[in-house]
Design an enzyme around this catalytic site. Structure first.
Site, PDB file in Angstrom:
ATOM      1  N   GLY A 176       0.792  -1.233   0.000  1.00 44.69           N
ATOM      2  CA  GLY A 176       0.000   0.000   0.000  1.00 44.69           C
ATOM      3  C   GLY A 176       0.823   1.283   0.000  1.00 44.69           C
ATOM      4  O   GLY A 176       0.273   2.368   0.166  1.00 44.69           O
ATOM      5  N   HIS A 216      -5.159  -0.173   2.878  1.00 45.90           N
ATOM      6  CA  HIS A 216      -4.766  -1.075   1.779  1.00 45.90           C
ATOM      7  C   HIS A 216      -4.163  -2.387   2.275  1.00 45.90           C
ATOM      8  O   HIS A 216      -3.517  -3.091   1.516  1.00 45.90           O
ATOM      9  CB  HIS A 216      -3.810  -0.379   0.801  1.00 45.90           C
ATOM     10  CG  HIS A 216      -4.361   0.899   0.255  1.00 45.90           C
ATOM     11  ND1 HIS A 216      -5.565   0.960  -0.406  1.00 45.90           N
ATOM     12  CD2 HIS A 216      -3.886   2.156   0.277  1.00 45.90           C
ATOM     13  CE1 HIS A 216      -5.812   2.205  -0.764  1.00 45.90           C
ATOM     14  NE2 HIS A 216      -4.809   2.960  -0.355  1.00 45.90           N
ATOM     15  N   ARG A 247       4.166 -15.164  -5.277  1.00 45.70           N
ATOM     16  CA  ARG A 247       4.518 -15.893  -4.043  1.00 45.70           C
ATOM     17  C   ARG A 247       3.243 -16.448  -3.419  1.00 45.70           C
ATOM     18  O   ARG A 247       2.144 -16.160  -3.875  1.00 45.70           O
ATOM     19  CB  ARG A 247       5.178 -14.927  -3.064  1.00 45.70           C
ATOM     20  CG  ARG A 247       4.285 -13.730  -2.815  1.00 45.70           C
ATOM     21  CD  ARG A 247       4.736 -12.833  -1.710  1.00 45.70           C
ATOM     22  NE  ARG A 247       4.001 -11.586  -1.707  1.00 45.70           N
ATOM     23  CZ  ARG A 247       2.800 -11.387  -1.190  1.00 45.70           C
ATOM     24  NH1 ARG A 247       2.148 -12.390  -0.618  1.00 45.70           N
ATOM     25  NH2 ARG A 247       2.208 -10.216  -1.231  1.00 45.70           N
ATOM     26  N   ARG A 260      -7.482 -12.115   9.990  1.00 53.26           N
ATOM     27  CA  ARG A 260      -6.075 -11.940  10.387  1.00 53.26           C
ATOM     28  C   ARG A 260      -6.046 -11.413  11.820  1.00 53.26           C
ATOM     29  O   ARG A 260      -6.627 -10.356  12.115  1.00 53.26           O
ATOM     30  CB  ARG A 260      -5.369 -10.946   9.476  1.00 53.26           C
ATOM     31  CG  ARG A 260      -5.314 -11.393   8.041  1.00 53.26           C
ATOM     32  CD  ARG A 260      -4.397 -10.482   7.249  1.00 53.26           C
ATOM     33  NE  ARG A 260      -4.426 -10.840   5.832  1.00 53.26           N
ATOM     34  CZ  ARG A 260      -3.539 -10.416   4.957  1.00 53.26           C
ATOM     35  NH1 ARG A 260      -2.566  -9.605   5.334  1.00 53.26           N
ATOM     36  NH2 ARG A 260      -3.627 -10.770   3.685  1.00 53.26           N
TER      37      ARG A 260
END
Ligand code: ADP
Length: 442
Positions: A164, A234, A290, A336
């Site tokens: 971000g 972000h 990734r 999260r």
């Protein structure tokens, strides 16, 4: 097949990789900083080696120390996890020069996709829809023509951007020059590359991304989408799969385009194509070369172990899956869990005095913390991920609510209560939220 993999990371992702290695009968080497001596990934690995002092710059980003550790321990593969050196082209190159396998794409693909302008060009060539943009910002007339065409607001973005950083939204014509200058300064400081470009700023999009997996024989599969629109600054906070907005036709259509684009460059391993999605249209933003933090929601709905697949393809094995083997079933959500103050969002490191993880059917915790563990102040504040899976979205939300209630982390502040509030909002319950959700949430 690999005999020993060095995991160049810490926290929950180091543990996640370690678990996949163990199931594949591969030995593991953990690296750690002086501050992480008692970290879970160090305790669980077959071998561990200290690569430097606490600061990430001196340890988890210390390429010479990591390569030395790999050589000393005879590791034949290095898994970078996410963050840190996972998208560092030079790191991948140096590893290859040492005849060790980088468990990720070829360094050249990291380079191409690491530049968002180049990545968008590849997508354009493959008819993947991209956000309308302007790459050459040296010419004022071109900037004005671009704005006349797409209309304000626009966003200035760093070509090498990530996390971000280096982004500025412009709503007034007179602010453009300053926005470009400040985005350039931030981009130079953060990425040592001050190249920036312009994009139409979409006002109410969702962030939807497509997971791909490719081997070195030209086989590519896509594993559906993830909706990652619940973001603060972000940064993603909650992710889910599938997105109820997508019809199976729409999913298939975008997945086929992604597949072609990935094939066109001979990409290998796991990767994610990130899109904004507004008014039933996809707009490509960037590709991450990734494993992503949010990969578990895809694993839950497809039943495929992405980390094992990543390791197997890096070992040169042929994909043992075709597109028709990939079926999405049920619904998964990931929250999260951050060690941070619930209101100010300031990181809250410190000792965990009591710890109890939720469990039961359809509950998965990917974390690397334990009672008595001290969360160090030097790294990212994400300490774990809580993932729930159920037959449908409604049940999945109920399960997440129940699992969050069960989750006890004492001694430090966390965002568990914030997640409880978010998932009970009308917008979340109905799925009618976009990337602006957190700006009005309190
Ligand atoms: P980074 O690599 O720094 O994470 P991205 O290009 O992935 O940057 O963008 C991160 C987030 O910024 C997106 O998920 C979205 O919320 C916002 N964003 C980026 N580009 C645009 C755009 N053109 N219009 C609206 N929002 C955007």
């Amino acid at each position: 097949m690999f005999k020993k993999i060095l995991i160049a990371n810490r926290g929950e992702i180091a543990l996640r990789v370690l678990r996949a290695c163990r199931e594949l009968d591969i030995k593991t080497v953990a690296i750690h900083s002086e501050a992480d001596e008692s970290a879970m990934h160090v305790r669980m690995a077959d071998e561990s080696i200290c690569v430097g002092p606490a600061s990430a710059q001196s340890s988890y980003l210390n390429i010479p120390a990591i390569i030395t550790a790999a050589t000393l321990t005879n590791a034949d593969g290095i898994h970078p996890g996410y963050g840190f050196l996972s998208e560092n082209q030079r790191f991948a190159e140096i590893i290859e020069e040492h005849n060790i396998k980088f468990i990720g794409p070829h360094s050249n693909h990291i380079k191409i996709m690491g530049n968002k302008i180049d990545a968008k060009k590849i997508m354009d060539d493959n008819k993947v829809p991209t956000v309308p943009g302007l790459n050459n910002i040296a010419n004022k007339k071109e900037i004005n023509d671009f704005i006349n065409k797409v209309k304000l607001p626009i966003i200035v973005k760093a070509a090498s951007g990530g996390g971000g950083k280096g982004m500025r939204v412009v709503t007034n014509h007179e602010d453009i020059e300053n926005a470009i200058i400040s985005a350039k300064t931030e981009a130079k400081k953060s990425f040592n590359d001050d190249k920036v470009y312009l994009e139409k700023f979409l006002t109410t999009p969702k962030h939807i991304e497509i997971q791909v997996l490719a081997d070195s024989f030209g086989n590519v599969v896509t594993l559906g989408e993830r909706d990652c629109s619940i973001q603060r600054k972000h940064q993603k906070l909650i992710e889910e799969s599938p997105s109820d907005l997508l019809s199976s036709n729409k999913r298939e259509e975008i997945s086929e385009l992604c597949k072609k684009a990935v094939l066109s460059i001979g990409y290998e391993g796991v990767g994610t194509l990130e899109f904004l999605y507004e008014n039933n249209n996809f707009y490509f933003m960037e590709m991450n070369t990734r494993l992503q933090v949010e990969h578990p929601v895809t694993e839950m709905v497809t039943g495929i172990d992405l980390v094992k697949q990543q390791i197997l393809t890096a070992a040169g094995e042929k994909l043992n899956l075709t597109q028709k083997d990939i079926m999405m079933k049920g619904h998964a959500i990931e929250c999260r869990i951050n060690a941070e103050h619930p209101e100010s969002f300031v990181p809250s490191p410190g000792k965990i005095t009591q710890y109890h993880e939720p469990g039961g059917l359809g509950v998965r915790v990917d974390a690397a913390i334990y009672q008595g563990y001290s969360v160090p102040p030097h790294y990212d504040s994400m300490i774990g991920k809580l993932i729930t899976y159920a037959d449908n979205r409604k049940e999945c939300i109920s399960r997440m609510k129940r699992a969050l209630e069960e989750y006890i982390i004492m001694g430090i502040n966390t965002n568990i209560q914030m997640h409880q509030k978010i998932i009970m909002t009308e917008e979340f319950k109905t799925g009618k939220y976009d990337i602006n959700f957190m700006s009005t949430f309190n």
